[in-house]
Design a protein around this motif. Structure first.
Motif, PDB file in Angstrom:
ATOM      1  N   LEU A  19      24.901  23.008  -2.730  1.00  0.00           N
ATOM      2  CA  LEU A  19      23.521  23.151  -2.264  1.00  0.00           C
ATOM      3  C   LEU A  19      22.689  21.930  -2.633  1.00  0.00           C
ATOM      4  N   PRO A  20      21.670  21.653  -1.835  1.00  0.00           N
ATOM      5  CA  PRO A  20      20.741  20.577  -2.207  1.00  0.00           C
ATOM      6  C   PRO A  20      19.853  21.019  -3.370  1.00  0.00           C
ATOM      7  N   ASP A  21      18.989  20.138  -3.804  1.00  0.00           N
ATOM      8  CA  ASP A  21      18.131  20.400  -4.962  1.00  0.00           C
ATOM      9  C   ASP A  21      16.858  21.116  -4.503  1.00  0.00           C
ATOM     10  N   TYR A  22      16.951  22.429  -4.284  1.00  0.00           N
ATOM     11  CA  TYR A  22      15.799  23.206  -3.831  1.00  0.00           C
ATOM     12  C   TYR A  22      14.748  23.326  -4.935  1.00  0.00           C
ATOM     13  N   THR A  23      13.505  23.431  -4.516  1.00  0.00           N
ATOM     14  CA  THR A  23      12.406  23.742  -5.423  1.00  0.00           C
ATOM     15  C   THR A  23      11.762  25.055  -4.989  1.00  0.00           C
ATOM     16  N   LEU A  24      11.733  26.032  -5.889  1.00  0.00           N
ATOM     17  CA  LEU A  24      11.069  27.301  -5.654  1.00  0.00           C
ATOM     18  C   LEU A  24       9.723  27.289  -6.393  1.00  0.00           C
ATOM     19  N   ILE A  25       8.993  28.399  -6.268  1.00  0.00           N
ATOM     20  CA  ILE A  25       7.723  28.546  -6.982  1.00  0.00           C
ATOM     21  C   ILE A  25       7.852  29.748  -7.910  1.00  0.00           C
TER      22      ILE A  25
ATOM     23  N   PRO B 197       6.150  31.819 -11.623  1.00  0.00           N
ATOM     24  CA  PRO B 197       4.845  32.181 -12.193  1.00  0.00           C
ATOM     25  C   PRO B 197       4.081  30.981 -12.753  1.00  0.00           C
ATOM     26  N   ASP B 198       4.814  29.961 -13.202  1.00  0.00           N
ATOM     27  CA  ASP B 198       4.178  28.786 -13.796  1.00  0.00           C
ATOM     28  C   ASP B 198       4.154  27.584 -12.858  1.00  0.00           C
ATOM     29  N   GLY B 199       4.480  27.812 -11.583  1.00  0.00           N
ATOM     30  CA  GLY B 199       4.439  26.713 -10.628  1.00  0.00           C
ATOM     31  C   GLY B 199       5.813  26.332 -10.117  1.00  0.00           C
ATOM     32  N   PRO B 200       5.941  25.151  -9.508  1.00  0.00           N
ATOM     33  CA  PRO B 200       7.218  24.717  -8.940  1.00  0.00           C
ATOM     34  C   PRO B 200       8.328  24.678  -9.986  1.00  0.00           C
ATOM     35  N   ILE B 201       9.531  25.090  -9.549  1.00  0.00           N
ATOM     36  CA  ILE B 201      10.685  25.082 -10.438  1.00  0.00           C
ATOM     37  C   ILE B 201      11.933  24.805  -9.614  1.00  0.00           C
ATOM     38  N   ARG B 202      12.765  23.920 -10.101  1.00  0.00           N
ATOM     39  CA  ARG B 202      14.011  23.620  -9.399  1.00  0.00           C
ATOM     40  C   ARG B 202      14.954  24.826  -9.466  1.00  0.00           C
ATOM     41  N   LEU B 203      15.726  24.999  -8.404  1.00  0.00           N
ATOM     42  CA  LEU B 203      16.684  26.106  -8.396  1.00  0.00           C
ATOM     43  C   LEU B 203      17.602  26.045  -9.602  1.00  0.00           C
ATOM     44  N   ILE B 204      18.029  24.865  -9.977  1.00  0.00           N
ATOM     45  CA  ILE B 204      18.929  24.727 -11.111  1.00  0.00           C
ATOM     46  C   ILE B 204      18.282  25.226 -12.405  1.00  0.00           C
ATOM     47  N   ASP B 205      16.946  25.139 -12.491  1.00  0.00           N
ATOM     48  CA  ASP B 205      16.246  25.613 -13.684  1.00  0.00           C
ATOM     49  C   ASP B 205      16.018  27.126 -13.660  1.00  0.00           C
ATOM     50  N   VAL B 206      16.129  27.738 -12.475  1.00  0.00           N
ATOM     51  CA  VAL B 206      16.036  29.203 -12.396  1.00  0.00           C
ATOM     52  C   VAL B 206      17.209  29.842 -13.146  1.00  0.00           C
ATOM     53  N   PHE B 207      18.313  29.121 -13.267  1.00  0.00           N
ATOM     54  CA  PHE B 207      19.452  29.623 -14.038  1.00  0.00           C
ATOM     55  C   PHE B 207      19.081  29.832 -15.506  1.00  0.00           C
ATOM     56  N   ASP B 208      18.034  29.159 -15.967  1.00  0.00           N
ATOM     57  CA  ASP B 208      17.571  29.279 -17.351  1.00  0.00           C
ATOM     58  C   ASP B 208      18.702  28.994 -18.345  1.00  0.00           C
ATOM     59  N   GLY B 209      19.472  27.947 -18.049  1.00  0.00           N
ATOM     60  CA  GLY B 209      20.542  27.536 -18.943  1.00  0.00           C
ATOM     61  C   GLY B 209      21.859  28.244 -18.730  1.00  0.00           C
TER      62      GLY B 209
ATOM     63  N   SER C 175      13.113  25.626   2.326  1.00  0.00           N
ATOM     64  CA  SER C 175      14.011  26.250   3.303  1.00  0.00           C
ATOM     65  C   SER C 175      15.106  27.065   2.619  1.00  0.00           C
ATOM     66  N   PHE C 176      14.969  27.289   1.313  1.00  0.00           N
ATOM     67  CA  PHE C 176      16.020  27.949   0.554  1.00  0.00           C
ATOM     68  C   PHE C 176      16.440  29.277   1.176  1.00  0.00           C
ATOM     69  N   ALA C 177      15.478  30.171   1.410  1.00  0.00           N
ATOM     70  CA  ALA C 177      15.821  31.507   1.902  1.00  0.00           C
ATOM     71  C   ALA C 177      16.482  31.438   3.278  1.00  0.00           C
ATOM     72  N   ALA C 178      15.939  30.608   4.153  1.00  0.00           N
ATOM     73  CA  ALA C 178      16.532  30.473   5.484  1.00  0.00           C
ATOM     74  C   ALA C 178      17.957  29.957   5.391  1.00  0.00           C
ATOM     75  N   ASP C 179      18.201  29.067   4.450  1.00  0.00           N
ATOM     76  CA  ASP C 179      19.523  28.459   4.318  1.00  0.00           C
ATOM     77  C   ASP C 179      20.555  29.403   3.711  1.00  0.00           C
ATOM     78  N   VAL C 180      20.091  30.498   3.065  1.00  0.00           N
ATOM     79  CA  VAL C 180      21.028  31.462   2.481  1.00  0.00           C
ATOM     80  C   VAL C 180      20.930  32.811   3.195  1.00  0.00           C
ATOM     81  N   ASP C 181      20.578  32.750   4.477  1.00  0.00           N
ATOM     82  CA  ASP C 181      20.614  33.923   5.366  1.00  0.00           C
ATOM     83  C   ASP C 181      19.582  34.992   5.028  1.00  0.00           C
TER      84      ASP C 181
END
Length: 233
Positions: free
Chosen positions: A51-57, A59-71, A144-150
């Motif tokens: 996957l590309p480097d998606y950015t989601l939003i 509670p604290d603002g923009p966050i990279r998808l890789i950081d949503v894993f929280d380690g 485009s994250f959600a669209a890209d994962v159906d």
């Protein structure tokens, strides 16, 4: 509620006859369990998509998808249906996600489970509080994250699973529709009841209670009434 008549009840038998019938059913149940094990083994061997480097939003603002894993190395995402401006969002999504209140068990498996929706993050968090949802929510409204994962805007719900390897994220599995039933404990409980789900499409004995499909499901206001102010930690 309509109850079955005496004529529609299964026959009453002695203990040994009942045990023989149960043993016959158990052989099918065990075969189904082994098949599910085999399916899970095949799932673990699926190829992956980088996957590309998606950015989601968040509670604290923009966050990279890789950081949503929280380690963590593994991430399950429930893509929650969303209609902008609606008072209540999808009842099925709201009811299903209300079950997931104790997810600390995933910590031992190096995994995390979150919700992603296409709604604006402020609206998503307000709805989360409104229905008493306890999971972490993120918004894909600016990518485009959600669209890209159906799970595109205006589309349906989905479950997607991802694997993080270093600074790379891979999509490993996806399901929707009844594929999400395996993540629900409610259907598992209801299916072992004598009357089952009581839905018209199910194969039940003549005279068994049956109702229109979905008619017994909790809708969003029901979830809010039951859980928004209750202790579901």
């Amino acid at each position: 509620m309509t109850h079955p008549t005496a004529d529609s009840l299964p026959p009453v038998v002695d203990q040994q006859t009942w045990q023989t019938a149960l043993d016959d059913l158990r052989r099918r149940e065990k075969a189904a369990t082994r098949e599910l094990d085999a399916i899970a083994a095949q799932r673990r061997r699926l190829p992956m998509v980088a996957l590309p480097d998606y950015t989601l939003i968040g509670p604290d603002g923009p966050i990279r998808l890789i950081d949503v894993f929280d380690g963590r190395s593994q991430l399950i995402v429930y893509n929650h249906m969303w209609s902008d401006g609606a008072e209540w969002q999808c009842g099925g999504c709201t009811s299903l996600t209300s079950q997931w209140t104790r997810l600390g068990i995933l910590d031992n498996y190096d995994a995390r489970f979150v919700i992603v929706t296409n709604g604006p993050i402020e609206d998503a968090l307000a709805y989360k509080a409104k229905v008493g949802n306890k999971m972490d929510w993120y918004s894909s409204s600016e990518s485009s994250f959600a669209a890209d994962v159906d799970a595109p805007p205006g589309g349906g719900f989905a479950v997607n699973v991802f694997l993080r390897e270093g600074d790379k994220v891979y999509r490993t599995w996806h399901t929707t529709g009844r594929g999400t039933e395996q993540l629900s404990y409610t259907f598992a409980l209801i299916d072992i009841l004598p009357w089952g789900r009581q839905e018209e499409w199910q194969d039940s004995p003549d005279g068994w209670p049956q109702s229109p499909t979905y008619s017994k499901w909790l809708d969003s206001p029901d979830v809010a009434r039951l859980y928004a102010h209750g202790d579901v930690q």
